[in-house]
Design a protein around this motif. Structure first.
Motif, PDB file in Angstrom:
ATOM      1  N   THR A 214       0.809  -1.210   0.000  1.00  0.00           N
ATOM      2  CA  THR A 214       0.000   0.000   0.000  1.00  0.00           C
ATOM      3  C   THR A 214       0.847   1.266   0.000  1.00  0.00           C
ATOM      4  O   THR A 214       1.943   1.296   0.572  1.00  0.00           O
ATOM      5  CB  THR A 214      -0.947   0.021   1.210  1.00  0.00           C
ATOM      6  N   ALA A 215       0.318   2.309  -0.635  1.00  0.00           N
ATOM      7  CA  ALA A 215       0.933   3.636  -0.566  1.00  0.00           C
ATOM      8  C   ALA A 215       0.406   4.412   0.632  1.00  0.00           C
ATOM      9  O   ALA A 215       0.835   5.535   0.886  1.00  0.00           O
ATOM     10  CB  ALA A 215       0.646   4.423  -1.843  1.00  0.00           C
ATOM     11  N   GLY A 216      -0.531   3.817   1.365  1.00  0.00           N
ATOM     12  CA  GLY A 216      -1.049   4.460   2.565  1.00  0.00           C
ATOM     13  C   GLY A 216      -2.147   5.471   2.269  1.00  0.00           C
ATOM     14  O   GLY A 216      -2.486   5.746   1.122  1.00  0.00           O
ATOM     15  N   GLY A 217      -2.690   6.013   3.342  1.00  0.00           N
ATOM     16  CA  GLY A 217      -3.739   7.005   3.233  1.00  0.00           C
ATOM     17  C   GLY A 217      -3.925   7.686   4.583  1.00  0.00           C
ATOM     18  O   GLY A 217      -3.321   7.285   5.567  1.00  0.00           O
ATOM     19  N   SER A 218      -4.703   8.740   4.635  1.00  0.00           N
ATOM     20  CA  SER A 218      -5.422   9.212   3.471  1.00  0.00           C
ATOM     21  C   SER A 218      -4.618  10.190   2.610  1.00  0.00           C
ATOM     22  O   SER A 218      -5.048  10.524   1.501  1.00  0.00           O
ATOM     23  CB  SER A 218      -6.735   9.867   3.905  1.00  0.00           C
ATOM     24  N   SER A 219      -3.470  10.648   3.095  1.00  0.00           N
ATOM     25  CA  SER A 219      -2.619  11.531   2.286  1.00  0.00           C
ATOM     26  C   SER A 219      -1.644  10.705   1.462  1.00  0.00           C
ATOM     27  O   SER A 219      -0.452  11.010   1.363  1.00  0.00           O
ATOM     28  CB  SER A 219      -1.861  12.521   3.185  1.00  0.00           C
ATOM     29  N   GLY A 220      -2.173   9.632   0.838  1.00  0.00           N
ATOM     30  CA  GLY A 220      -1.310   8.701   0.128  1.00  0.00           C
ATOM     31  C   GLY A 220      -0.620   9.296  -1.071  1.00  0.00           C
ATOM     32  O   GLY A 220       0.559   9.028  -1.333  1.00  0.00           O
ATOM     33  N   GLY A 221      -1.339  10.125  -1.839  1.00  0.00           N
ATOM     34  CA  GLY A 221      -0.711  10.778  -2.980  1.00  0.00           C
ATOM     35  C   GLY A 221       0.438  11.676  -2.566  1.00  0.00           C
ATOM     36  O   GLY A 221       1.448  11.774  -3.278  1.00  0.00           O
ATOM     37  N   GLY A 223       2.374  11.215   0.116  1.00  0.00           N
ATOM     38  CA  GLY A 223       3.509  10.360   0.463  1.00  0.00           C
ATOM     39  C   GLY A 223       4.285   9.934  -0.757  1.00  0.00           C
ATOM     40  O   GLY A 223       5.522   9.920  -0.760  1.00  0.00           O
ATOM     41  N   VAL A 224       3.571   9.600  -1.834  1.00  0.00           N
ATOM     42  CA  VAL A 224       4.226   9.174  -3.074  1.00  0.00           C
ATOM     43  C   VAL A 224       4.949  10.347  -3.724  1.00  0.00           C
ATOM     44  O   VAL A 224       6.090  10.196  -4.210  1.00  0.00           O
ATOM     45  CB  VAL A 224       3.187   8.565  -4.035  1.00  0.00           C
ATOM     46  N   MET A 225       4.325  11.519  -3.772  1.00  0.00           N
ATOM     47  CA  MET A 225       4.971  12.690  -4.377  1.00  0.00           C
ATOM     48  C   MET A 225       6.309  12.994  -3.712  1.00  0.00           C
ATOM     49  O   MET A 225       7.299  13.295  -4.392  1.00  0.00           O
ATOM     50  CB  MET A 225       4.048  13.900  -4.276  1.00  0.00           C
ATOM     51  N   ILE A 226       6.337  12.918  -2.399  1.00  0.00           N
ATOM     52  CA  ILE A 226       7.582  13.199  -1.683  1.00  0.00           C
ATOM     53  C   ILE A 226       8.603  12.097  -1.919  1.00  0.00           C
ATOM     54  O   ILE A 226       9.785  12.354  -2.153  1.00  0.00           O
ATOM     55  CB  ILE A 226       7.308  13.395  -0.181  1.00  0.00           C
ATOM     56  N   ALA A 227       8.163  10.846  -1.876  1.00  0.00           N
ATOM     57  CA  ALA A 227       9.086   9.728  -2.124  1.00  0.00           C
ATOM     58  C   ALA A 227       9.683   9.800  -3.521  1.00  0.00           C
ATOM     59  O   ALA A 227      10.861   9.471  -3.725  1.00  0.00           O
ATOM     60  CB  ALA A 227       8.361   8.398  -1.938  1.00  0.00           C
ATOM     61  N   SER A 242      -3.209  10.055   8.958  1.00  0.00           N
ATOM     62  CA  SER A 242      -3.193  10.233   7.504  1.00  0.00           C
ATOM     63  C   SER A 242      -2.000  10.990   6.947  1.00  0.00           C
ATOM     64  O   SER A 242      -1.834  11.061   5.739  1.00  0.00           O
ATOM     65  CB  SER A 242      -4.487  10.928   7.062  1.00  0.00           C
ATOM     66  N   VAL A 243      -1.155  11.564   7.788  1.00  0.00           N
ATOM     67  CA  VAL A 243       0.144  12.083   7.375  1.00  0.00           C
ATOM     68  C   VAL A 243       1.233  11.081   7.729  1.00  0.00           C
ATOM     69  O   VAL A 243       2.102  10.760   6.923  1.00  0.00           O
ATOM     70  CB  VAL A 243       0.428  13.449   8.032  1.00  0.00           C
ATOM     71  N   ARG A 244       1.163  10.563   8.946  1.00  0.00           N
ATOM     72  CA  ARG A 244       2.248   9.703   9.445  1.00  0.00           C
ATOM     73  C   ARG A 244       2.265   8.330   8.766  1.00  0.00           C
ATOM     74  O   ARG A 244       3.333   7.759   8.538  1.00  0.00           O
ATOM     75  CB  ARG A 244       2.101   9.548  10.966  1.00  0.00           C
ATOM     76  N   ILE A 245       1.099   7.803   8.428  1.00  0.00           N
ATOM     77  CA  ILE A 245       1.050   6.489   7.788  1.00  0.00           C
ATOM     78  C   ILE A 245       1.603   6.529   6.361  1.00  0.00           C
ATOM     79  O   ILE A 245       2.438   5.692   6.000  1.00  0.00           O
ATOM     80  CB  ILE A 245      -0.379   5.915   7.848  1.00  0.00           C
ATOM     81  N   PRO A 246       1.183   7.486   5.491  1.00  0.00           N
ATOM     82  CA  PRO A 246       1.825   7.557   4.173  1.00  0.00           C
ATOM     83  C   PRO A 246       3.317   7.841   4.252  1.00  0.00           C
ATOM     84  O   PRO A 246       4.073   7.402   3.383  1.00  0.00           O
ATOM     85  CB  PRO A 246       1.073   8.698   3.488  1.00  0.00           C
TER      86      PRO A 246
END
Length: 578
Positions: A214-221, A223-227, A242-246
């Motif tokens: 999973t990319a996580g959520g709810s701020s999953g997008g 997390g991916v943008m930063i990665a 939703s910040v810490r999980i992504p």
């Protein structure tokens, strides 16, 4: 074109939104099909890590701009006119377009608007001989929930598509007033309640490290943008984690501040107005590639936040200089280790990484590490939190889904329930119990002498973000390690430590002990070799969470920076070998 009678209303809306989103990517930014991962992701295809793809298609200058600057060094280069905002934003927009093609992380690409703003900033600097603001030219992405004028805040709901925001969210306006540039809005889960960022309108956001996970959520997008290094700062929100999980799932840094430090208003309305003030208030938070990038931006946002958000306190971001003074007898930073929350057993890699970090920190002369017993208040907090955030009965969300005949995504099918809205007396009872738990939890931070005087005992605690590693798609299970700290209003952050290696997997060894709860049953399945091939976790990031008392946000960031520095130095000198 006529809609087929059998086609639900949400289907043509999603089709149209995706076509419009794709049209925002210039043809010369399209990547070769040979770079695209295989779908659906299968175990036999491996993790399909795409983190390295952007540098294969970006120019040397674009790669340098997006990979070799911190927030402070990039802003310095722009202000000294060593590099233009236009070139910076062009590079990050190109990289965001590439990231999206690989992971489906964007909802609203704002490349055209970002390019126009970058040109304005360059003209302003040339004309005035000074930057527009302290974040002049900083590329920022924001979670889809935040209103950006003229753009949808659909949150992946068909019912909210083609209803563009009439004005910016206060936090967006604050960022713009400081010179930042919003390059894109990013994907979220259906209902914002899932821990996997998938919805009917935009589809699923994929983890760039391991497409099986999973990319996580709810701020999953975000997390991916930063990665993917497609923006330097990501703006998300956090209620259940939703910040810490992504941040955990994508191997980046996440920061959930206390309430009232950053403006939260101006977002998509998913619960009745005022409901969150009655139950538990979510907060806006930041994701970044470095802990000091978070500190730099918070230092600019917090002193001005009360000018923009009615929900913010008047105050400064204290710039703590020199050695950080802690609660130890000689000023050491005292860090408590909180392990099991009493609801979910830590799976071996999580127990191991927590012990590793504790051992590393304990060797530092300015840090003292102590084990902390599980507070009963932490154990109860999860169930109380669930009742508080469910007090609205999900009625509005149910109406939004029904209006476009949207089906629930798989993870939500057994979890989304519509119920009666809670009564005022019920809410009062829940809040009264919350206050009791807050008082009980307060006791871990201090000690009492024989005369009844209190003194600070702990400066911070480290604990897991979740009891399990980054799980496969649709299998994220436990929220208690993150959501409780929103209810307690404790600032909390995520620090990536290292990746999972084979010796972490303990192949063939079952998990000892009995299940602690129904939540633990689901978490244990993520280690049961009848249910999962543990090798799916290889190469995924292992992180820890750092937590401090309410409103000690500045101290949290400083302690995160200290922990990060000490741990990185240790691994640099003692390379971890599987």
């Amino acid at each position: 074109m006529a809609i087929p009678a059998s086609e639900a209303p949400w289907v043509p809306i999603a089709r149209r939104k995706q076509l419009e989103r794709d049209s925002c990517i210039p043809s010369h930014w399209r990547i070769p099909s040979s770079y695209l991962p295989k779908d659906p992701p299968l175990f036999e295809d491996g993790p399909q890590n795409v983190l390295g793809v952007p540098r294969r298609v970006l120019s040397a200058e674009e790669t340098d701009i997006t990979e070799n600057y911190t927030v402070s060094t990039l802003l310095e280069a722009i202000s000294n006119q060593k590099i233009s905002a236009e070139r910076v934003i062009g590079a990050f927009c190109h990289r965001a377009a590439v990231a999206h093609q690989l992971t489906n992380c964007l909802t609203e690409p704002l490349f055209k608007q970002a390019a126009e703003r970058a040109k304005f900033l360059d003209s302003y600097l040339k004309e005035h001989g000074a930057t527009f603001g302290p974040l002049h030219g900083l590329p920022v992405s924001v979670k889809d929930t935040f209103d950006v004028q003229g753009v949808d805040s659909s949150t992946g709901l068909a019912a909210y598509c083609y209803k563009p925001a009439i004005k910016n969210a206060p936090l967006v306006d604050l960022l713009l007033s400081l010179g930042a540039v919003i390059v894109a809005k990013t994907n979220v889960p259906q209902t914002l309640s899932s821990l996997d960022s998938i919805n009917n309108v935009f589809g699923r956001t994929m983890n760039p490290i391991n497409r099986l996970c999973t990319a996580g959520g709810s701020s999953g997008g975000e997390g991916v943008m930063i990665a993917m290094k497609s923006s330097l700062i990501g703006v998300g929100t956090d209620l259940g984690g939703s910040v810490r999980i992504p941040a955990m799932t994508n191997g980046v840094y996440g920061f959930k501040p206390s309430n009232s430090r950053l403006p939260y208003g101006g977002q998509a309305v998913l619960v009745p107005d005022g409901m969150t003030r009655s139950s538990v208030q979510p907060v806006a938070g930041l994701l970044a590639q470095r802990a000091d990038d978070i500190s730099y931006v918070m230092n600019e946002l917090v002193p001005r936040a009360s000018l923009w958000g009615e929900d913010c306190v008047f105050g400064q971001w204290s710039d703590i200089q020199g050695r950080l003074q802690g609660a130890g007898p000689n000023g050491e930073i005292v860090i408590g280790v909180l392990r099991c929350d009493g609801n979910c057993t830590l799976l071996p890699p999580i127990q191991k990484i927590l012990s590793e970090v504790a051992a590393i920190l304990g060797q530092h002369p300015d840090i003292k590490v102590v084990e902390v017993s599980t507070p009963p208040a932490w154990t109860e907090a999860q169930s109380l939190m669930n009742r508080l955030i469910g007090i609205d009965g999900a009625v509005l969300m149910g109406e939004l889904l029904k209006s476009a005949q949207e089906p629930l995504v798989p993870w939500m099918q057994s979890r989304f329930k519509i119920s009666e809205v809670g009564q005022l007396t019920e809410l009062a009872q829940l809040q009264a119990r919350r206050a009791e738990l807050e008082y009980e939890m307060l006791q871990i931070w201090s000690e009492v002498d024989n005369y009844g005087r209190r003194a600070r005992r702990l400066d911070a605690v480290i604990c897991p973000v979740a009891p399990h590693p980054v799980p496969e798609i649709d299998r994220y299970h436990a929220l208690g390690y993150t959501s409780s700290f929103v209810m307690f209003d404790y600032p909390a952050g995520t620090i990536p430590i290292r990746d999972v290696v084979e010796q972490d997997l303990e192949l063939g060894q079952p998990l000892a002990g009995r299940s602690l709860s129904i939540w633990d049953d689901g978490s244990r399945e993520l280690w049961d070799e009848k249910s999962v091939n543990r090798k799916v976790y290889l190469g995924t990031p292992l992180s820890v969470q750092v937590v401090v008392p309410r409103l000690e946000d500045e101290k949290l960031v400083r302690i995160m920076e200290l922990i990060d520095k000490v741990v990185k130095a240790h691994f640099a000198n003692h390379k971890f070998v599987s």
